[in-house]
Motif scaffolding. Structure first.
Motif, PDB file in Angstrom:
ATOM      1  N   UNK A  28       0.842  -1.194   0.000  1.00  0.00           N
ATOM      2  CA  UNK A  28       0.000   0.000   0.000  1.00  0.00           C
ATOM      3  C   UNK A  28       0.877   1.244   0.000  1.00  0.00           C
ATOM      4  N   UNK A  29       0.614   2.123  -0.962  1.00  0.00           N
ATOM      5  CA  UNK A  29       1.400   3.349  -1.080  1.00  0.00           C
ATOM      6  C   UNK A  29       1.197   4.231   0.154  1.00  0.00           C
ATOM      7  N   UNK A  30       2.234   4.987   0.486  1.00  0.00           N
ATOM      8  CA  UNK A  30       2.253   5.757   1.731  1.00  0.00           C
ATOM      9  C   UNK A  30       1.072   6.715   1.850  1.00  0.00           C
ATOM     10  N   UNK A  31       0.645   7.314   0.719  1.00  0.00           N
ATOM     11  CA  UNK A  31      -0.409   8.323   0.801  1.00  0.00           C
ATOM     12  C   UNK A  31      -1.767   7.752   1.196  1.00  0.00           C
ATOM     13  N   UNK A  32      -1.927   6.429   1.128  1.00  0.00           N
ATOM     14  CA  UNK A  32      -3.207   5.811   1.478  1.00  0.00           C
ATOM     15  C   UNK A  32      -3.211   5.205   2.883  1.00  0.00           C
ATOM     16  N   UNK A  33      -2.066   5.122   3.513  1.00  0.00           N
ATOM     17  CA  UNK A  33      -1.972   4.342   4.738  1.00  0.00           C
ATOM     18  C   UNK A  33      -2.740   4.954   5.914  1.00  0.00           C
ATOM     19  N   UNK A  34      -2.621   6.247   6.116  1.00  0.00           N
ATOM     20  CA  UNK A  34      -3.276   6.874   7.261  1.00  0.00           C
ATOM     21  C   UNK A  34      -4.795   6.737   7.167  1.00  0.00           C
ATOM     22  N   UNK A  35      -5.365   7.007   6.004  1.00  0.00           N
ATOM     23  CA  UNK A  35      -6.808   6.919   5.838  1.00  0.00           C
ATOM     24  C   UNK A  35      -7.316   5.502   5.976  1.00  0.00           C
ATOM     25  N   UNK A  36      -6.582   4.554   5.395  1.00  0.00           N
ATOM     26  CA  UNK A  36      -6.992   3.149   5.473  1.00  0.00           C
ATOM     27  C   UNK A  36      -6.917   2.654   6.912  1.00  0.00           C
ATOM     28  N   UNK A  37      -5.855   3.032   7.623  1.00  0.00           N
ATOM     29  CA  UNK A  37      -5.708   2.591   9.007  1.00  0.00           C
ATOM     30  C   UNK A  37      -6.821   3.162   9.887  1.00  0.00           C
ATOM     31  N   UNK A  38      -7.158   4.428   9.689  1.00  0.00           N
ATOM     32  CA  UNK A  38      -8.227   5.037  10.483  1.00  0.00           C
ATOM     33  C   UNK A  38      -9.549   4.323  10.246  1.00  0.00           C
ATOM     34  N   UNK A  39      -9.830   3.991   8.990  1.00  0.00           N
ATOM     35  CA  UNK A  39     -11.066   3.281   8.656  1.00  0.00           C
ATOM     36  C   UNK A  39     -11.093   1.898   9.291  1.00  0.00           C
ATOM     37  N   UNK A  40     -10.011   1.177   9.188  1.00  0.00           N
ATOM     38  CA  UNK A  40      -9.965  -0.183   9.740  1.00  0.00           C
ATOM     39  C   UNK A  40     -10.099  -0.168  11.261  1.00  0.00           C
ATOM     40  N   UNK A  41      -9.421   0.772  11.913  1.00  0.00           N
ATOM     41  CA  UNK A  41      -9.520   0.843  13.373  1.00  0.00           C
ATOM     42  C   UNK A  41     -10.913   1.261  13.830  1.00  0.00           C
ATOM     43  N   UNK A  42     -11.600   2.060  13.006  1.00  0.00           N
ATOM     44  CA  UNK A  42     -12.928   2.553  13.383  1.00  0.00           C
ATOM     45  C   UNK A  42     -14.012   1.514  13.145  1.00  0.00           C
ATOM     46  N   UNK A  43     -13.989   0.870  11.983  1.00  0.00           N
ATOM     47  CA  UNK A  43     -15.106   0.013  11.571  1.00  0.00           C
ATOM     48  C   UNK A  43     -14.822  -1.490  11.666  1.00  0.00           C
ATOM     49  N   UNK A  44     -13.580  -1.866  11.874  1.00  0.00           N
ATOM     50  CA  UNK A  44     -13.234  -3.285  11.798  1.00  0.00           C
ATOM     51  C   UNK A  44     -12.556  -3.797  13.070  1.00  0.00           C
ATOM     52  N   UNK A  45     -12.962  -3.249  14.199  1.00  0.00           N
ATOM     53  CA  UNK A  45     -12.398  -3.672  15.488  1.00  0.00           C
ATOM     54  C   UNK A  45     -13.261  -4.766  16.109  1.00  0.00           C
ATOM     55  N   UNK A  46     -13.647  -5.730  15.284  1.00  0.00           N
ATOM     56  CA  UNK A  46     -14.498  -6.826  15.759  1.00  0.00           C
ATOM     57  C   UNK A  46     -14.317  -8.022  14.849  1.00  0.00           C
ATOM     58  N   UNK A  47     -14.628  -9.197  15.386  1.00  0.00           N
ATOM     59  CA  UNK A  47     -14.556 -10.440  14.609  1.00  0.00           C
ATOM     60  C   UNK A  47     -15.716 -10.513  13.629  1.00  0.00           C
ATOM     61  N   UNK A  48     -15.652 -11.401  12.633  1.00  0.00           N
ATOM     62  CA  UNK A  48     -16.796 -11.613  11.736  1.00  0.00           C
ATOM     63  C   UNK A  48     -18.053 -11.953  12.532  1.00  0.00           C
ATOM     64  N   UNK A  49     -19.192 -11.443  12.052  1.00  0.00           N
ATOM     65  CA  UNK A  49     -20.436 -11.595  12.788  1.00  0.00           C
ATOM     66  C   UNK A  49     -21.427 -12.457  12.012  1.00  0.00           C
ATOM     67  N   UNK A  50     -22.431 -12.894  12.727  1.00  0.00           N
ATOM     68  CA  UNK A  50     -23.531 -13.643  12.125  1.00  0.00           C
ATOM     69  C   UNK A  50     -24.836 -13.014  12.597  1.00  0.00           C
ATOM     70  N   UNK A  51     -25.615 -12.369  11.701  1.00  0.00           N
ATOM     71  CA  UNK A  51     -25.387 -12.288  10.263  1.00  0.00           C
ATOM     72  C   UNK A  51     -24.251 -11.321   9.907  1.00  0.00           C
TER      73      UNK A  51
END
Length: 296
Positions: A28-51
């Motif tokens: 991942x190119x440097x210019x995308x890392x900060x935004x991608x990391x913020x998104x992942x930490x915000x929305x993906x701080x959990x295991x897969x769910x059912x549903x």
């Protein structure tokens, strides 16, 4: 199956989204890392769910997102994208709560079956639609879990030959050979080619071993496809050394063969069993890889 998602239920190593973003495999190119990391930490701080629940995709180029999904297949439970066959196998693994082996690969097949219960728990948001490729990945995962991993592709698209290991014939430059079969097991005097099928064999399996030393691997549910003496003779004439099927199907086939007094036809060129249960597939491949197919 490898998954770097920090909250993957089967992730055996300490991981963070920062480590994933910085992974050389993600590229991942440097210019995308900060935004991608913020998104992942915000929305993906959990295991897969059912549903499964769709969340905003991390902001990055499409090629980088595809690499992220490959590194973290659990994300197909959280991003509204059709899963890859590899990811489907990972969700089978999550549903079973254990790695996929020869002992449970039929159960894994049943998990992903589109028309039968019990289904995934958890599973991807969308369906895959590549049934044949899923079957190949299930077979590949059995080999990997027993110590025969898939050989990684090099930059030019050819596999990096490492032993023990197997070659996927439907990927990279090897895909020009996919008409011969699906997976190659290196051994002498000729390599073994595994032809992977789903629930029925029909003529597709019969002709897939022509001119090579073939291995059949499938989740066959119709024992009558295999138990006649004429069909056994045809399989051997077409180059099959062994055909692996669910343990229940194998039992039904052999019960009929023995009752009919046709057991002499169920012997391969090496004088051993032509038909075998899926549960012995891995140990059989370990016995011959890098050695001789005459041991099969």
């Amino acid at each position: 199956m490898r998954c770097l998602h920090p909250y993957c239920p089967r992730n055996q190593q300490a991981s963070t989204w920062q480590a994933v973003i910085n992974s050389p495999e993600l590229k991942l190119q440097a210019q995308y890392r900060a935004g991608a990391l913020a998104c992942l930490n915000t929305y993906y701080a959990a295991a897969p769910s059912m549903p499964a629940t769709s969340r905003p995709a991390p902001p990055m180029p499409a090629a980088a997102l595809a690499r992220l999904l490959r590194l973290c297949p659990c994300l197909f439970n959280q991003i509204d994208v059709a899963p890859t066959p590899r990811a489907v196998v990972h969700f089978c693994e999550l549903t079973l709560g254990q790695e996929i082996t020869a002992a449970n690969v039929h159960a894994a097949f049943m998990v992903q079956h589109p028309n039968l219960p019990p289904g995934f728990n958890p599973g991807p948001i969308k369906s895959c639609g590549s049934g044949g490729a899923i079957m190949e990945m299930l077979c590949s995962e059995v080999l990997t879990s027993t110590g025969i991993p898939a050989m990684s592709p090099e930059t030019r698209g050819w596999p990096q030959w490492e032993m023990p290991g197997h070659v996927l014939l439907n990927e990279g430059k090897m895909s020009s050979l996919q008409a011969l079969g699906d997976i190659l097991i290196p051994c002498a005097p000729t390599n073994l080619i595994i032809s992977v099928k789903s629930e029925v064999a029909r003529e597709r399996l019969l002709y897939s071993a022509n001119s090579i030393e073939g291995i059949g691997f499938g989740f066959f549910k119709e024992p009558e496809e295999f138990w006649t003496s004429s069909r056994m003779s045809l399989y051997k004439r077409m180059g099959f050394t062994a055909i692996y099927m669910p343990d229940g199907t194998h039992q039904a086939v052999m019960d009929h063969v023995l009752a009919a007094g046709e057991e002499r036809h169920a012997i391969n060129i090496n004088g051993t069993e032509l038909y075998r249960p899926l549960s012995v597939f891995a140990t059989d491949m370990l016995r011959v890889i890098g050695r001789s197919s005459a041991l099969l």
